[in-house]
Design an enzyme around this catalytic site. Structure first.
Site, short mmCIF file in Angstrom:
data_model
loop_
_atom_site.label_atom_id
_atom_site.label_comp_id
_atom_site.label_asym_id
_atom_site.label_seq_id
_atom_site.Cartn_x
_atom_site.Cartn_y
_atom_site.Cartn_z
N HIS A 35 -22.73 21.48 38.74
CA HIS A 35 -22.94 21.03 40.08
C HIS A 35 -21.40 20.78 40.89
O HIS A 35 -20.66 20.89 40.19
CB HIS A 35 -23.53 19.71 40.47
CG HIS A 35 -24.86 19.74 39.49
ND1 HIS A 35 -26.09 19.81 40.28
CD2 HIS A 35 -25.12 19.40 38.27
CE1 HIS A 35 -27.03 19.49 39.42
NE2 HIS A 35 -26.40 19.57 38.34
N GLU A 117 -21.09 17.38 37.28
CA GLU A 117 -20.58 17.76 38.71
C GLU A 117 -19.05 17.91 38.69
O GLU A 117 -18.11 17.31 38.01
CB GLU A 117 -20.82 16.31 39.54
CG GLU A 117 -22.26 15.90 39.80
CD GLU A 117 -22.76 16.85 40.93
OE1 GLU A 117 -22.12 17.48 41.78
OE2 GLU A 117 -24.00 16.26 41.16
N HIS A 156 -26.35 24.88 39.71
CA HIS A 156 -27.49 24.20 40.38
C HIS A 156 -28.10 25.34 41.32
O HIS A 156 -29.61 25.23 41.32
CB HIS A 156 -26.99 23.13 41.23
CG HIS A 156 -27.97 21.88 41.48
ND1 HIS A 156 -27.65 20.92 42.45
CD2 HIS A 156 -29.20 21.92 41.35
CE1 HIS A 156 -28.73 20.18 42.75
NE2 HIS A 156 -29.60 20.81 42.00
N ASP A 166 -24.61 24.89 45.11
CA ASP A 166 -23.60 24.70 44.45
C ASP A 166 -23.58 25.24 42.93
O ASP A 166 -24.91 25.64 42.46
CB ASP A 166 -23.56 23.07 44.53
CG ASP A 166 -24.50 22.39 43.83
OD1 ASP A 166 -25.73 22.75 44.45
OD2 ASP A 166 -24.42 21.47 42.99
#
Length: 180
Positions: A35, A117, A156, A166
């Site tokens: 992400h 992330e 993602h 993303d």
């Protein structure tokens, strides 16, 4: 860099346990989802990502936060622009990162995935330090969770098409896979 994984926590990482997690329905961890996030959008280096994942984002700190401060979301890890690794949820627990999602015909990706992330934006590039850290963490996860194979590492955008974009076109999948 050398990593260790104990009781679902990776070291070295800054550990900040999120309340936004729960038990997985089974222990089938077989997907890694990449992400990106920045808070507010396009701004890097602040504490706001931590605040969001820890459930303490101040709605008054920025106008953008008025619409997201109540979200109950988390990721297993965040890799900041300088390569700093932050872990919010132990890998054997379910982080709330994927939302409405599907991979390889299976819905509810949070149930069987690990979410990482990268501090960034869908339209921006990522740093060398981020690629190196992501590759190192991924190698450890692939050793510990052998069902995560190169073919089961995705963005993602691929598990929530039309809803998420993303990590975006700035993420160099070829460069990342070469580091594995």
């Amino acid at each position: 860099m050398s990593f260790t994984l104990e009781h679902g926590w990776i070291s070295p990482a800054r550990h900040c346990e999120s309340p936004h997690q729960d038990d997985r329905p089974d222990n089938d961890i077989s997907l890694l989802v990449v992400h990106c996030i920045s808070l507010p959008p396009g701004r890097f280096g602040d504490h706001y990502i931590d605040d969001l994942f820890l459930g303490r984002l101040d709605a008054n700190a920025h106008p953008y936060f008025e619409g997201i401060h109540q979200l109950r979301v988390s990721a297993h890890c965040l890799i900041r622009r300088d390569g700093e690794l932050v872990q919010y949820v132990p890998f054997h627990k379910r982080a709330w990162h994927a939302g409405l999602s599907s991979f390889d015909g299976r819905d509810k990706c949070n149930d069987f995935s690990i979410g990482i992330e990268l501090e960034g934006t869908d339209s921006g590039d990522y740093t060398k330090a981020q690629y190196q850290q992501l590759a190192g963490v991924t190698r450890v996860l692939m050793q510990h969770y052998p069902a995560i194979t190169p073919g089961r590492i995705t963005g993602h955008s691929n598990i929530a098409p039309g809803r998420k974009t993303d990590p975006g076109p700035g993420f160099d999948w070829k460069r990342f896979r070469a580091l594995l």
